[in-house]
Design an enzyme around this catalytic site. Structure first.
Site, PDB file in Angstrom:
ATOM      1  N   CYS A 120      44.524  43.270  40.317  1.00 19.43           N
ATOM      2  CA  CYS A 120      43.305  44.090  40.481  1.00 19.43           C
ATOM      3  C   CYS A 120      42.089  43.306  40.009  1.00 19.43           C
ATOM      4  O   CYS A 120      41.025  43.371  40.604  1.00 19.43           O
ATOM      5  CB  CYS A 120      43.348  45.366  39.631  1.00 19.43           C
ATOM      6  SG  CYS A 120      44.886  46.252  39.653  1.00 19.43           S
ATOM      7  N   ASP A 121      42.234  42.600  38.883  1.00 22.69           N
ATOM      8  CA  ASP A 121      41.065  42.037  38.204  1.00 22.69           C
ATOM      9  C   ASP A 121      40.974  40.514  38.274  1.00 22.69           C
ATOM     10  O   ASP A 121      39.972  39.934  37.838  1.00 22.69           O
ATOM     11  CB  ASP A 121      41.077  42.470  36.727  1.00 22.69           C
ATOM     12  CG  ASP A 121      41.041  43.983  36.606  1.00 22.69           C
ATOM     13  OD1 ASP A 121      40.385  44.616  37.448  1.00 22.69           O
ATOM     14  OD2 ASP A 121      41.684  44.537  35.700  1.00 22.69           O
ATOM     15  N   CYS A 138      46.374  44.384  34.877  1.00 23.24           N
ATOM     16  CA  CYS A 138      46.582  44.285  36.320  1.00 23.24           C
ATOM     17  C   CYS A 138      45.906  43.028  36.860  1.00 23.24           C
ATOM     18  O   CYS A 138      44.729  43.047  37.240  1.00 23.24           O
ATOM     19  CB  CYS A 138      46.054  45.530  37.020  1.00 23.24           C
ATOM     20  SG  CYS A 138      46.294  45.452  38.799  1.00 23.24           S
TER      21      CYS A 138
END
Ligand code: NDP
Length: 309
Positions: free
Chosen positions: A137-138, A134
């Site tokens: 997300c990261d 992701c």
């Protein structure tokens, strides 16, 4: 045991749209959000192709609005994950988090799909320590660092572009000599200076130390093995439908996607409907998922009416 007229599993665009339509049809829907509230869309940042938002819309805001809209019509939205189901006869049995048993007169499966990994032991070892599926997300953790994205589809390009806006350098590891991605995404990648595409390459091993990922060992089609130095390793090689719980009961295709009949959401089990990515190997967009959620609610309504008559 609690009996539910219309049980919806999954809290993405498909599930929430089904909940909006089902509550407006007085089906008193109960929706369980599952392990990723808001669905896969919440792993992205801005959604630019959802109609009605000419300037784009924040993905989390879009999902929160869908949830709120469903609630405003009376949908009962709960947290929990279906742990087992028995679809051998109606009412269907669904167990939530291995403890709460429910009976459902109709069931809408909108459980979506999950990111795929390469299956390398080294990839598993560094999950959460530099290996991620992701980027949105990261990606934040890789400001001014070097990362790699595996895959050549739209997701890989989108992730690479996003990461390129944060990281110093982005490698794309592509197993063929062409992208699968749409032309517009390819062009964006080619015109981004800090993205380097490594064509015809497969990852042999993710390299790392106590602190996490430090590199990747790649094998080029011509037999050359070489290492790249990276801090983050992002997977963007497609998704697997979250259908395992249901596949003993409903028909699925060879890739695990739930099969629906004709232009409907009806599965092979009467009164069980499927919507969104769990039944869609082709389009997999928020808007198509939402549309199929609408279809599932309408199909459930029609089914219950026919049963009552
Ligand atoms: P895709 O299936 O389209 O692409 C997967 C990519 O990963 C391909 O390049 C594939 O290579 C590669 N791949 C698969 N397995 C491996 C492996 N084991 N090792 C190395 N590479 C591998 O998935 P996406 O998630 O990119 O897209 C899914 C759908 O969502 C598509 O329809 C896409 O158009 C859509 N989408 C649309 C977006 C948008 O419109 N903004 C954004 C993101 C996705 P190969 O080509 O060789 O098979």
């Amino acid at each position: 045991m609690e009996r539910i007229k219309c049980l919806i599993l999954g809290g993405g665009p498909a599930g929430f749209t089904a909940a909006i339509y089902a509550s407006r049809a007085n089906l008193s829907p109960v929706l369980y959000e599952g392990i990723q509230p808001g669905g896969q869309l919440t792993t992205t940042t801005v959604v630019e192709n959802f109609p009605g938002f000419p300037g784009g819309v924040d993905a989390n805001t879009l999902m929160e609005n869908m949830r709120e809209q469903a609630r405003s019509f009376g949908a009962d939205i709960r947290q929990g994950n279906a742990s087992s189901v028995d679809l051998s006869h109606r009412p269907y049995k669904v167990v939530i988090d291995e403890e709460k048993e429910l009976e459902a007169e109709t069931l809408i499966i909108a459980t979506g799909a999950q990111a795929r990994y390469l299956g390398l032991p080294s990839e598993e070892k560094f999950k959460g320590a530099g290996v991620s599926a992701c980027a949105t997300c990261d990606g934040f953790f890789y400001r001014n660092r070097t990362v790699a994205v595996v895959g050549g589809g739209d997701t890989a390009c989108e992730d690479a572009l996003y990461l390129a806006s944060l990281a110093k350098k982005v490698y794309m590891i592509v197993r063929r000599d062409v992208f699968r991605a749409s032309k517009i995404m390819q062009e964006k990648v080619f015109s981004t200076e800090n993205i380097e595409v490594l064509w015809n390459c497969n990852t042999q091993e993710v390299l790392g130390d106590m602190m996490g990922v430090t590199g990747a060992r790649l094998l080029r089609k011509d037999g050359t093995v070489f290492d790249i130095a990276i801090d983050g390793f992002f997977l963007a090689i497609g998704h697997t439908p979250a259908s395992a719980l249901f596949s003993p009961w409903v028909e699925t295709n060879e890739a695990g996607y739930i099969v629906t009949k004709g232009k409907s959401s009806q599965t092979s089990v009467p009164g069980v409907f499927a919507a969104g990515d769990v039944q869609d190997p082709t389009y997999r967009q928020a808007i198509t998922a939402a549309a199929s959620g609408c279809m599932a609610a309408r199909d459930a309504e029609k089914f219950l009416l026919e049963q009552a008559n």
